[in-house]
Design a protein around this motif. Structure first.
Motif, PDB file in Angstrom:
ATOM      1  N   THR A 144       0.827  -1.202   0.000  1.00 27.33           N
ATOM      2  CA  THR A 144       0.000   0.000   0.000  1.00 27.33           C
ATOM      3  C   THR A 144       0.865   1.257   0.000  1.00 27.33           C
ATOM      4  N   GLN A 145       0.792   2.008  -1.070  1.00 27.59           N
ATOM      5  CA  GLN A 145       1.407   3.339  -1.183  1.00 27.59           C
ATOM      6  C   GLN A 145       2.870   3.350  -0.737  1.00 27.59           C
ATOM      7  N   LEU A 146       3.643   2.416  -1.279  1.00 29.79           N
ATOM      8  CA  LEU A 146       5.049   2.297  -0.895  1.00 29.79           C
ATOM      9  C   LEU A 146       5.872   3.403  -1.549  1.00 29.79           C
ATOM     10  N   ALA A 147       6.686   4.061  -0.735  1.00 27.33           N
ATOM     11  CA  ALA A 147       7.561   5.123  -1.230  1.00 27.33           C
ATOM     12  C   ALA A 147       8.983   4.870  -0.753  1.00 27.33           C
ATOM     13  N   GLY A 187       4.617   5.691  -4.415  1.00 26.32           N
ATOM     14  CA  GLY A 187       3.244   5.293  -4.122  1.00 26.32           C
ATOM     15  C   GLY A 187       2.817   4.003  -4.793  1.00 26.32           C
ATOM     16  N   VAL A 188       3.661   2.959  -4.685  1.00 26.06           N
ATOM     17  CA  VAL A 188       3.366   1.673  -5.321  1.00 26.06           C
ATOM     18  C   VAL A 188       2.366   0.876  -4.478  1.00 26.06           C
ATOM     19  N   SER A 189       1.312   0.408  -5.124  1.00 25.54           N
ATOM     20  CA  SER A 189       0.337  -0.473  -4.471  1.00 25.54           C
ATOM     21  C   SER A 189       0.058  -1.664  -5.371  1.00 25.54           C
ATOM     22  N   ALA A 232       9.165   4.519 -14.055  1.00 25.07           N
ATOM     23  CA  ALA A 232       9.500   5.687 -13.226  1.00 25.07           C
ATOM     24  C   ALA A 232       9.000   5.545 -11.786  1.00 25.07           C
ATOM     25  N   GLY A 233       9.171   4.349 -11.223  1.00 28.13           N
ATOM     26  CA  GLY A 233       8.855   4.147  -9.820  1.00 28.13           C
ATOM     27  C   GLY A 233       7.395   3.960  -9.495  1.00 28.13           C
ATOM     28  N   GLN A 234       6.570   3.741 -10.512  1.00 21.59           N
ATOM     29  CA  GLN A 234       5.146   3.529 -10.288  1.00 21.59           C
ATOM     30  C   GLN A 234       4.663   2.320 -11.081  1.00 21.59           C
ATOM     31  N   ILE A 235       3.592   1.687 -10.607  1.00 22.87           N
ATOM     32  CA  ILE A 235       2.908   0.686 -11.413  1.00 22.87           C
ATOM     33  C   ILE A 235       1.889   1.429 -12.268  1.00 22.87           C
ATOM     34  N   VAL A 236       2.132   1.416 -13.573  1.00 20.02           N
ATOM     35  CA  VAL A 236       1.289   2.200 -14.475  1.00 20.02           C
ATOM     36  C   VAL A 236       0.134   1.388 -15.043  1.00 20.02           C
TER      37      VAL A 236
END
Length: 249
Positions: A5-8, A19-21, A217-221
């Motif tokens: 949840t919302q990993l930074a 903000g990876v979930s 770029a650090g996110q799950i798109v």
């Protein structure tokens, strides 16, 4: 089984995870695909507690790891997570002075406290599972790269994890050895082992995954089943990644 949840995560001023979930149900295989530097390996290292993340939460089969944990809380959280999570790295990291069997029983004996003879019996079963039951007394230097990586998989299985993380496990291997390792991983998938795999092998992701997560770029798109991701991707980042990895004519 796994909920993020919302990993930074930041390295200095650089945001590596933003903000990876994601979630992964028991018995399913998730793959993380994306260009180099997109944050895939960092995400795995956060799940296993090898990297300290700055914000968010990871939950694995009831164990929780939080970015807000203080120095007193973190060791207890890590102990719970690491009993539930195994990891297979790009490099094999086997002990060169120990036999194959010795490598596989090391953690069960010294971390879990399993009696040596019980650990040996179970280790032989796991080595049989990865096709190396006849190499118990060999040393790592006597094995090919593909065989060493299969020993690393057996070593992870010996801890009886509920989730196994694979960080580009075939990146150091030639095509023949890659096929050996991927075949073992595909077999584990059919047996219901929960796995999260970072891979550049799009064919493996398409054939074996239940869920594919695209990182950029650090996110799950984008996330979805393989048919959706590979057949009708919604995001331009996904289309660009797939085009870059398409077989040349």
């Amino acid at each position: 089984m796994l909920s993020i949840t919302q990993l930074a995560k930041r390295f200095g001023q650089r945001d590596v995870l933003r903000g990876v979930s994601l979630s992964l149900a028991a018995g399913r295989v998730g793959t993380l695909i994306g260009s180099s530097g997109s944050g895939k390996s960092t995400l795995l290292r956060c799940i296993n507690g090898l990297e300290v993340f700055d914000a968010g939460e990871i939950a694995v089969a009831g164990g929780r790891l939080t970015g807000a944990a203080n120095d007193q809380q973190r060791p207890q959280q890590l102990a719970l997570i690491r009993r539930r999570v195994g990891m297979v790295f790009q490099q094999f990291n086997l002990f060169p002075h120990q036999t194959v069997l010795g490598n596989v029983i090391e953690a069960p004996v010294h971390v879990l406290g399993i009696p040596v003879e019980v650990a040996r019996t179970e280790a032989r079963q796991f080595l049989d599972k990865v096709g190396l039951g006849d190499r118990c007394e060999s040393y790592p230097a006597q094995l090919s790269g593909g065989q060493q990586q299969r020993v690393a998989i057996a070593r992870a299985l010996a801890m009886k994890p509920q989730l196994i993380l694979f960080d580009e496990p075939t990146s150091a291997l030639d095509p023949k050895m890659t096929a050996e390792v991927l075949a073992v991983m595909a077999q584990l998938a059919t047996q219901g082992q929960t796995m999260l795999v970072v891979t550049h092998d799009m064919d493996f992701a398409r054939r074996v995954s239940h869920d594919v997560h695209v990182m950029a770029a650090g996110q799950i798109v984008e996330s979805g089943p393989p048919d959706q991701i590979f057949g009708s991707p919604a995001r331009p980042e996904t289309r660009e990644l797939l085009n870059a990895n398409a077989p040349s004519a």
